[in-house]
Structures are given as C-alpha cells and as structure tokens.
Design a protein around this motif. Structure first.
Motif, PDB file in Angstrom:
ATOM      1  N   VAL A  15      79.259  68.570  89.120  1.00  0.00           N
ATOM      2  CA  VAL A  15      78.126  69.229  88.468  1.00  0.00           C
ATOM      3  C   VAL A  15      77.240  68.199  87.761  1.00  0.00           C
ATOM      4  O   VAL A  15      76.008  68.301  87.789  1.00  0.00           O
ATOM      5  CB  VAL A  15      78.623  70.301  87.468  1.00  0.00           C
ATOM      6  N   ASP A  16      77.854  67.189  87.168  1.00  0.00           N
ATOM      7  CA  ASP A  16      77.097  66.142  86.474  1.00  0.00           C
ATOM      8  C   ASP A  16      76.142  65.417  87.425  1.00  0.00           C
ATOM      9  O   ASP A  16      74.955  65.232  87.113  1.00  0.00           O
ATOM     10  CB  ASP A  16      78.072  65.145  85.836  1.00  0.00           C
ATOM     11  N   VAL A  17      76.657  65.028  88.602  1.00  0.00           N
ATOM     12  CA  VAL A  17      75.776  64.310  89.543  1.00  0.00           C
ATOM     13  C   VAL A  17      74.706  65.231  90.116  1.00  0.00           C
ATOM     14  O   VAL A  17      73.557  64.815  90.320  1.00  0.00           O
ATOM     15  CB  VAL A  17      76.575  63.624  90.687  1.00  0.00           C
ATOM     16  N   MET A  18      75.072  66.498  90.344  1.00  0.00           N
ATOM     17  CA  MET A  18      74.080  67.452  90.867  1.00  0.00           C
ATOM     18  C   MET A  18      72.952  67.673  89.855  1.00  0.00           C
ATOM     19  O   MET A  18      71.770  67.719  90.219  1.00  0.00           O
ATOM     20  CB  MET A  18      74.750  68.793  91.195  1.00  0.00           C
ATOM     21  N   GLU A  19      73.327  67.790  88.597  1.00  0.00           N
ATOM     22  CA  GLU A  19      72.313  67.978  87.554  1.00  0.00           C
ATOM     23  C   GLU A  19      71.413  66.754  87.429  1.00  0.00           C
ATOM     24  O   GLU A  19      70.203  66.875  87.234  1.00  0.00           O
ATOM     25  CB  GLU A  19      72.993  68.273  86.212  1.00  0.00           C
ATOM     26  N   PHE A  20      72.014  65.577  87.522  1.00  0.00           N
ATOM     27  CA  PHE A  20      71.240  64.346  87.382  1.00  0.00           C
ATOM     28  C   PHE A  20      70.158  64.259  88.457  1.00  0.00           C
ATOM     29  O   PHE A  20      69.042  63.822  88.192  1.00  0.00           O
ATOM     30  CB  PHE A  20      72.165  63.122  87.470  1.00  0.00           C
ATOM     31  N   TYR A  21      70.493  64.692  89.668  1.00  0.00           N
ATOM     32  CA  TYR A  21      69.517  64.638  90.764  1.00  0.00           C
ATOM     33  C   TYR A  21      68.706  65.933  90.908  1.00  0.00           C
ATOM     34  O   TYR A  21      68.008  66.126  91.892  1.00  0.00           O
ATOM     35  CB  TYR A  21      70.237  64.306  92.073  1.00  0.00           C
ATOM     36  N   GLY A  22      68.844  66.821  89.918  1.00  0.00           N
ATOM     37  CA  GLY A  22      67.996  68.012  89.867  1.00  0.00           C
ATOM     38  C   GLY A  22      68.385  69.143  90.788  1.00  0.00           C
ATOM     39  O   GLY A  22      67.609  70.094  90.969  1.00  0.00           O
ATOM     40  N   ASP A  23      69.597  69.091  91.344  1.00  0.00           N
ATOM     41  CA  ASP A  23      70.032  70.166  92.246  1.00  0.00           C
ATOM     42  C   ASP A  23      70.789  71.226  91.432  1.00  0.00           C
ATOM     43  O   ASP A  23      72.002  71.408  91.558  1.00  0.00           O
ATOM     44  CB  ASP A  23      70.926  69.593  93.356  1.00  0.00           C
ATOM     45  N   TYR A  24      70.034  71.943  90.591  1.00  0.00           N
ATOM     46  CA  TYR A  24      70.650  72.932  89.704  1.00  0.00           C
ATOM     47  C   TYR A  24      71.223  74.118  90.468  1.00  0.00           C
ATOM     48  O   TYR A  24      72.223  74.714  90.058  1.00  0.00           O
ATOM     49  CB  TYR A  24      69.617  73.425  88.676  1.00  0.00           C
ATOM     50  N   LYS A  25      70.597  74.454  91.585  1.00  0.00           N
ATOM     51  CA  LYS A  25      71.065  75.576  92.389  1.00  0.00           C
ATOM     52  C   LYS A  25      72.479  75.315  92.921  1.00  0.00           C
ATOM     53  O   LYS A  25      73.359  76.186  92.849  1.00  0.00           O
ATOM     54  CB  LYS A  25      70.109  75.820  93.562  1.00  0.00           C
ATOM     55  N   GLU A  26      72.685  74.119  93.427  1.00  0.00           N
ATOM     56  CA  GLU A  26      74.009  73.741  93.942  1.00  0.00           C
ATOM     57  C   GLU A  26      75.037  73.713  92.816  1.00  0.00           C
ATOM     58  O   GLU A  26      76.161  74.202  92.961  1.00  0.00           O
ATOM     59  CB  GLU A  26      73.923  72.368  94.612  1.00  0.00           C
ATOM     60  N   ALA A  27      74.656  73.143  91.674  1.00  0.00           N
ATOM     61  CA  ALA A  27      75.566  73.057  90.530  1.00  0.00           C
ATOM     62  C   ALA A  27      75.973  74.453  90.061  1.00  0.00           C
ATOM     63  O   ALA A  27      77.157  74.722  89.814  1.00  0.00           O
ATOM     64  CB  ALA A  27      74.903  72.300  89.385  1.00  0.00           C
ATOM     65  N   ARG A  28      75.000  75.347  89.974  1.00  0.00           N
ATOM     66  CA  ARG A  28      75.300  76.703  89.513  1.00  0.00           C
ATOM     67  C   ARG A  28      76.174  77.449  90.517  1.00  0.00           C
ATOM     68  O   ARG A  28      77.081  78.193  90.130  1.00  0.00           O
ATOM     69  CB  ARG A  28      73.993  77.466  89.289  1.00  0.00           C
ATOM     70  N   GLN A  29      75.898  77.247  91.795  1.00  0.00           N
ATOM     71  CA  GLN A  29      76.685  77.910  92.837  1.00  0.00           C
ATOM     72  C   GLN A  29      78.153  77.483  92.777  1.00  0.00           C
ATOM     73  O   GLN A  29      79.057  78.318  92.892  1.00  0.00           O
ATOM     74  CB  GLN A  29      76.102  77.582  94.216  1.00  0.00           C
ATOM     75  N   VAL A  30      78.376  76.186  92.583  1.00  0.00           N
ATOM     76  CA  VAL A  30      79.745  75.661  92.479  1.00  0.00           C
ATOM     77  C   VAL A  30      80.458  76.246  91.262  1.00  0.00           C
ATOM     78  O   VAL A  30      81.618  76.663  91.341  1.00  0.00           O
ATOM     79  CB  VAL A  30      79.716  74.115  92.396  1.00  0.00           C
ATOM     80  N   LEU A  31      79.757  76.292  90.125  1.00  0.00           N
ATOM     81  CA  LEU A  31      80.360  76.823  88.899  1.00  0.00           C
ATOM     82  C   LEU A  31      80.646  78.325  89.008  1.00  0.00           C
ATOM     83  O   LEU A  31      81.674  78.800  88.527  1.00  0.00           O
ATOM     84  CB  LEU A  31      79.443  76.549  87.701  1.00  0.00           C
TER      85      LEU A  31
END
Length: 412
Positions: A203-219
């Motif tokens: 989630v940290d790397v996804m957030e850093f690169y602005g992929d919030y959709k992917e981060a939220r989906q994983v969580l």
C-alpha cells in the motif's frame, strides 16, 4: 542380533536427545554441542536410521545451539546451514528461509537477499503444494527486501531533491526496486492469510506512485474477503488509509464498527466514540455510550484519561438534559456488581489522585453519577481536590450533589 542392535541404538539415541534437551534448557550450550556431536556420529555409523527424522532434529537443535554458543561465528553458522540444505531436499526452502531470517537479524541484508534469490531459482523434481507455498514465502520476503531498498532509495532521492540535486541512477534504482517489490508482494497478498507487513508495504508504494484505487482495493480485499482469517489489523489499515485520503465520516464509522465487533478494547474506539457523539442520530449517540463503556471493561483502559473524559462528558450531557437516562441505566445494570471494585475503590482513588489529577477528576465525575455522592472514590477525590483548593473539584462536588437523585433513578 540385528533386532537387539536396533533396540539398543534407539535407547541410546533417545537418551542422547534427552541430555541435549536438558543442556539446552539450562543454557549449557557447550555441553549441548558435545552431545549433538555424539548424536551425529552415532547416526553416521548406523545404517538402519531413517533419513527424515534425524536431519530435521539436527537442523533445529544445531541452529539453536549455534545461535547461542559463545564461540559460534557467522562463518560456522553459514557452513552448518549449507550442510542442512543438502541433507534433506524436502526441507530445502524452509532452511533457506530461516537462514535469511538469521542473516537479517545480524544486519546482513545483502547476503539475505542473495540467499532468497538463490532459493527462488531452486527446483527439485515435481513441485508439491507445500513447496509451492514455501516458494511464495521466499518470493514474499524477497519482495519485502526490495521494498526496503526502494524505501532507502526514495529517502536519498527526497533528500537530494531538497538540496536541489537530481540523481538519475538513484531514481532508476528506486523504480527498479519498486517494480520487483510490487510484483512479489502483490502475488503473496492474494493468498488467504495474515500478511500485515506485506500489505502495509504494498500500500505504501502504491500510494507513493498515486495508485490509490489499487491500494484501496487491496485493503478492502484484505479486510472483507471471507476467505481471509478475521484480522483486526486489516480494518485498522483500511481506516487509516480512508482517513489519510479524507473519506466521509460514514465510511470511517463503518470500518470502525466492524473493528469494534472484533476488538472492543482497541485504542481506535475512542475515535469511534468521538465520531458517534457528533452524530445527530440518536441511535449512533446511543452506540457511542455503549462503545466507551465496553472499552472501559478492559484492564488496559483503566487509566486511559481520554476514555474516562469521553464517558464523563457524555454522562454529564445526559444528566443535565435528563434525557436518555435509560441508556446509562442499561449499561450500568450489567456492571454495577463489579465496576465499583474494578474502577472505584478507595485504593484506586488515592493512587489516581497521586499519579494523575486529570484522570481522578474524570473518574470521580462518573463515579459520583453512577454510585452517588457517598461513593468512596468520589468522596476521596472531591475532598482532596477541595482541600487543594482546585476550583474544578468544588464545581464537581456541587454538580454531583445537585444531581444525586439521578443516581437513585439509575440504580433503580
């Protein structure tokens, strides 16, 4: 005879293992090492020994001894582990993983990474389901180390950025680590299980690169997929992510409601109570009272000033308005037999007053409402507060005395 030889060997082997165990329990690592040497020599001489059992035992015991022996070195440990890797192919990946952990504990990160990379390329015959799972772990921990390298490169790049410098090689290295980490971490967190650290890193790397959709989906998947075991941390991570990105109070409360059902004593229940108290809906304010009472049922909350402040504030509001006294009564009925001794004894009153005046004030207000003006806790604290000429304690005493009839109504 052959039968007698086997019987004697079995007895001597069991005796030797017993001596090793005894030495290890007493932390006599030199003595344990000597017995293990005898044990290994006897196995080499005996052709009837099954290969599976002893190598597992030697690996486990030998690793423990080498970790604690005063004369053990990293070179000896590595040599021993390499022997264990070849002594039983079915345990090869397990041994590699533990070897990597040992290297990491000793700060040898590059060596651990190399060890995991070699393990990942290892193949022996047809891969079984167990080996497949172990290989996933190997890949996952390698991904974790890629994340560690990415994080280091990111820090360097940000520091250079602040100084006005640009380092293309650092940026390229960082992106390379990101790609490798993302692939391996994403692969493992798809498998049902508890993957807290891996999920946080992904989630940290996804957030850093602005992929919030992917981060939220994983969580969301980690928290709500029924195939995954119930895990309070999954809901904590989701809540923290939603809060960071300014999600609605409704979404935040929905996440905390599930966390409350799993762990009513979690520290985030104070946040949950605060949000519920701000709601205009009576049902949610009622739940807020239930949440804070439930939290204070646990010993870990006994001296939590914020929690007692939340309860004191809500109880005071209800008493002043004289509405919803039945809410307090319902919560108190199941606690009136044990809360007085658990929270409101004279001993606790003296200790709380000496250690934390704010805590004693909040608790005294609650105690005075729930147990009346003759409550031991309230009497001691209010007396000490008035004696010390602290204005708010005089106001507290007047408030409880004025509303003492409420105690009679609550106590039934």
């Amino acid at each position: 005879s052959s039968h007698e030889h086997k019987l004697n060997f079995k007895k001597s082997k069991e005796a030797c293992l017993s001596y090793i165990q005894d030495a290890m329990l007493q932390k006599q690592w030199k003595r344990a090492a000597e017995f293990l040497t005898f044990y290994m020599e006897s196995l080499e001489k005996d052709s009837s020994t099954e290969s599976m059992g002893p190598s597992e035992i030697i690996w486990r015991i030998g690793t423990e001894i080498l970790c604690h022996h005063s004369r053990s070195s990293m070179k000896e440990f590595n040599s021993f582990i390499e022997q264990m890797k070849t002594s039983g192919v079915k345990r090869y990946l397990k041994v590699c993983l533990e070897h990597a952990f040992h290297l990491l504990c000793n700060g040898l990160i590059d060596e651990a990474y190399q060890n995991l990379s070699l393990a990942e390329s290892w193949r022996f015959g047809e891969q079984t389901a167990i080996q497949d799972k172990e290989m996933k772990l190997i890949q996952a921990y390698r991904g974790l180390l890629d994340y560690y390298s990415w994080s280091k490169q990111k820090t360097i790049l940000l520091q250079h950025g602040q100084d006005g410098f640009e380092d293309l090689s650092v940026e390229q290295e960082m992106h390379s680590c990101f790609r490798k980490a993302a692939v391996n971490l994403k692969e493992v967190i798809k498998i049902p299980g508890v993957w807290d650290q891996f999920v946080k890193c992904y989630v940290d790397v996804m957030e850093f690169y602005g992929d919030y959709k992917e981060a939220r989906q994983v969580l969301n998947e980690y928290a709500y997929n029924s195939k995954f075991p119930a895990n309070p941390n999954a809901h904590v991570y989701l809540y923290q992510f939603l809060k960071r990105h300014g999600e609605s109070r409704k979404s935040l409360m929905s996440t905390l409601k599930i966390l409350h059902d799993i762990v009513p004593s979690h520290e985030l229940m104070i946040d949950f109570n605060t949000m519920l108290q701000k709601s205009k809906k009576r049902k949610k304010r009622r739940l807020g009272l239930e949440v804070i009472f439930a939290g204070l049922d646990y010993a870990g909350w006994k001296e939590n000033v914020k929690a007692w402040s939340c309860l004191a504030r809500q109880v005071k509001q209800i008493v002043i308005s004289e509405k919803h006294l039945d809410w307090i009564k319902q919560e108190w009925n199941s606690r009136k037999d044990w809360w007085p001794a658990f929270h409101f004894s004279r001993y606790l009153a003296k200790r709380n007053w000496q250690e934390n005046e704010s805590l004693s004030y909040e608790k005294a207000l609650v105690a005075g409402i729930l147990l009346g003006k003759d409550c031991k806790y309230f009497k001691y604290v209010s007396h000490q507060g008035c004696k010390a000429q602290v204005k708010r304690f005089r106001i507290l005493k007047k408030f409880v005395n004025k509303h003492n009839p409420v105690y009679l109504r609550i106590s039934g």
